[in-house]
Design a protein around this motif. Structure first.
Motif, short mmCIF file in Angstrom:
data_model
loop_
_atom_site.label_atom_id
_atom_site.label_comp_id
_atom_site.label_asym_id
_atom_site.label_seq_id
_atom_site.Cartn_x
_atom_site.Cartn_y
_atom_site.Cartn_z
N ALA A 1 -0.34 25.70 67.02
CA ALA A 1 0.15 25.71 68.39
C ALA A 1 -0.94 26.32 69.25
N GLN A 2 -1.25 25.71 70.38
CA GLN A 2 -2.35 26.20 71.19
C GLN A 2 -1.98 26.21 72.66
N MET A 3 -2.68 27.08 73.41
CA MET A 3 -2.39 27.24 74.82
C MET A 3 -3.65 27.72 75.52
N LYS A 4 -3.96 27.12 76.68
CA LYS A 4 -5.07 27.58 77.50
C LYS A 4 -4.50 28.47 78.60
N ILE A 5 -5.06 29.68 78.70
CA ILE A 5 -4.59 30.65 79.68
C ILE A 5 -5.76 31.00 80.60
N GLY A 6 -5.71 30.53 81.82
CA GLY A 6 -6.82 30.74 82.75
C GLY A 6 -6.66 31.99 83.57
N CYS A 7 -6.51 33.13 82.91
CA CYS A 7 -6.31 34.42 83.58
C CYS A 7 -7.42 35.39 83.19
N ASP A 8 -7.52 36.48 83.96
CA ASP A 8 -8.49 37.51 83.61
C ASP A 8 -8.16 38.15 82.27
N ASN A 9 -6.88 38.19 81.92
CA ASN A 9 -6.45 38.83 80.68
C ASN A 9 -5.44 37.92 79.98
N SER A 10 -5.68 37.64 78.71
CA SER A 10 -4.80 36.80 77.88
C SER A 10 -4.34 37.63 76.70
N VAL A 11 -3.05 37.57 76.40
CA VAL A 11 -2.47 38.49 75.41
C VAL A 11 -1.59 37.73 74.42
N VAL A 12 -1.74 38.10 73.13
CA VAL A 12 -0.79 37.72 72.09
C VAL A 12 0.01 38.97 71.76
N ARG A 13 1.32 38.90 71.92
CA ARG A 13 2.18 40.10 71.75
C ARG A 13 3.22 39.82 70.68
N LEU A 14 3.25 40.70 69.67
CA LEU A 14 4.19 40.59 68.56
C LEU A 14 5.28 41.65 68.73
N VAL A 15 6.52 41.20 68.85
CA VAL A 15 7.67 42.09 69.01
C VAL A 15 8.42 42.13 67.69
N SER A 16 8.67 43.33 67.17
CA SER A 16 9.30 43.48 65.86
C SER A 16 10.51 44.40 65.94
N SER A 17 11.57 44.01 65.25
CA SER A 17 12.81 44.81 65.22
C SER A 17 12.74 45.93 64.21
N GLY A 18 11.81 45.85 63.27
CA GLY A 18 11.72 46.83 62.20
C GLY A 18 12.43 46.43 60.93
N ASN A 19 13.13 45.30 60.96
CA ASN A 19 13.89 44.87 59.79
C ASN A 19 13.09 44.00 58.84
N TYR A 20 11.95 43.52 59.29
CA TYR A 20 11.20 42.55 58.49
C TYR A 20 9.70 42.85 58.55
N ILE A 21 8.97 42.12 57.73
CA ILE A 21 7.51 42.12 57.80
C ILE A 21 7.10 40.90 58.62
#
Length: 377
Positions: A327-347
């Protein structure tokens, strides 16, 4: 912010010419090797030594030559000298000495009022005039955290001087990591030298970036900052040093959010996503990619914006199902972020690649319309 590129440290090879204390070496044409007699028994390594010793005085060169010939003929070590691959050879011993010297080397340089540090070492600031708004940004590799220590401090806290260390970066009034992603409350991320009850002050970052702020009024006042980078087995909240690369974030049974921030307009390609609760995909990837995932507790989102605080950035896409495709995405911003949100129940685990957008891939901006600058495809 004015960028400062740390100097590249390079340990030069041991030079093979000598000089006297009162006479610098002069590089001239090497004298011919003596013919006949002793020269007939010279090994190739001795010949090489002779060619590299021409800058020595004649007397010293002769003495060294006689010494090597004596060793070669009486002890039979000419092959020993020639064997550059042997672990106990002459040149390997020199290399070992170089290695030890390099390991013992401690990098030192002056610290500027506005500075960027990316290497271990000692950085000393001495004010030549009042410096009222100074900052140094420290960055390490993604898999490292940063230890800071203040020594030799000579400032007047009562006169308004201060030195504060911060767990993260502050840029244009925004903080990275954001308060919702950092494990500590904001007030605990600051270490204030003037409020410390012990001599000196230390701080250890939670991610690969840290910084110090300082204000000094009196000339000749200052301090030394010791920077040391430490290994981090589970990197979280990373600021990338490069506009191109790849990375994998893993969150093992921790209720925590992790961001990988790239301060460039980039194309991001997700190559693998493993979320523990996703045992089956009832929703199609195309539909789920664009629907909200915040209710699931475990998901990945792509963000874009022109600041560093992820809570103020634009959500581009979110995924709350596992995938092994692309899956791919072009982000034309000064800052591009991949953010992982975790509940703590899994790996949870996400792998991705990123590259800088070419000039013709950047969004076209309209006059007096800043919103169009940051766009996605």
């Amino acid at each position: 912010m004015q960028e400062a590129h740390p100097p590249f440290l390079q340990r030069h090879a041991i030079t093979r010419y000598c000089m006297t204390a009162d006479q610098p070496a002069r590089l001239t044409a090497a004298p011919p090797i003596p013919a006949g007699g002793a020269a007939a028994v010279l090994s190739p390594s001795v010949v090489l030594f002779w060619k590299h010793s021409f800058s020595m005085s004649v007397t010293l060169r002769t003495q060294l030559l006689v010494f090597l010939i004596s060793l070669s003929s009486r002890m039979g070590i000419s092959r020993y000298i020639e064997d550059n691959e042997a672990s106990d050879g002459l040149y390997s011993l020199l290399s070992l000495a170089q290695k030890r010297e390099s390991e013992d080397f401690i990098f030192r340089r002056p610290l500027r009022c506005l500075d960027m540090l990316a290497t271990d070492g000692y950085f000393t600031f001495v004010a030549s005039r009042p410096q009222l708004a100074c900052a140094a940004f420290i960055i390490a590799e993604p898999s490292e955290v940063i230890s800071l220590e203040l020594t030799d401090v000579s400032i007047d806290c009562g006169a308004g001087d201060f030195i504060k260390m911060f767990d993260g970066w502050v840029l244009k009034g925004e903080k990275f990591p954001s308060s919702r992603d950092h494990p500590l409350p904001l007030h605990q991320r600051y270490t204030d030298y003037c409020s410390s009850t012990v001599p000196g002050a230390t701080s250890r970052s939670s991610q690969n970036v840290a910084m110090i702020f300082f204000r000094i009024h009196s000339p000749d006042s200052g301090f030394t900052l010791a920077v040391k980078k430490l290994h981090n087995p589970f990197p979280c909240n990373i600021m990338s040093q490069s506009p191109e690369g790849s990375f994998t974030m893993v969150m093992p049974h921790q209720r925590r959010n992790c961001s990988f921030s790239i301060i460039y307009p980039v194309e991001i390609r997700l190559t693998e996503l493993s979320l523990g609760q996703a045992k089956s995909n009832e929703l199609s990837p195309q539909r789920q990619l664009w629907s909200g995932c915040s209710g699931s507790g475990d998901y990945v989102e792509l963000l874009g914006g022109n600041g560093v605080d992820t809570s103020k950035m634009f959500p581009v896409a979110d995924l709350c199902f596992s995938l092994s495709g692309l899956a791919q995405m072009k982000i034309g911003c000064d800052n591009s972020v991949v953010r992982l949100v975790s509940s703590g129940n899994y790996i949870n685990r996400v792998s991705f690649q990123y590259r800088l957008l070419e000039q013709n891939e950047l969004p076209k901006t309209r006059e007096n319309n800043l919103d169009n600058f940051c766009s996605v495809e």
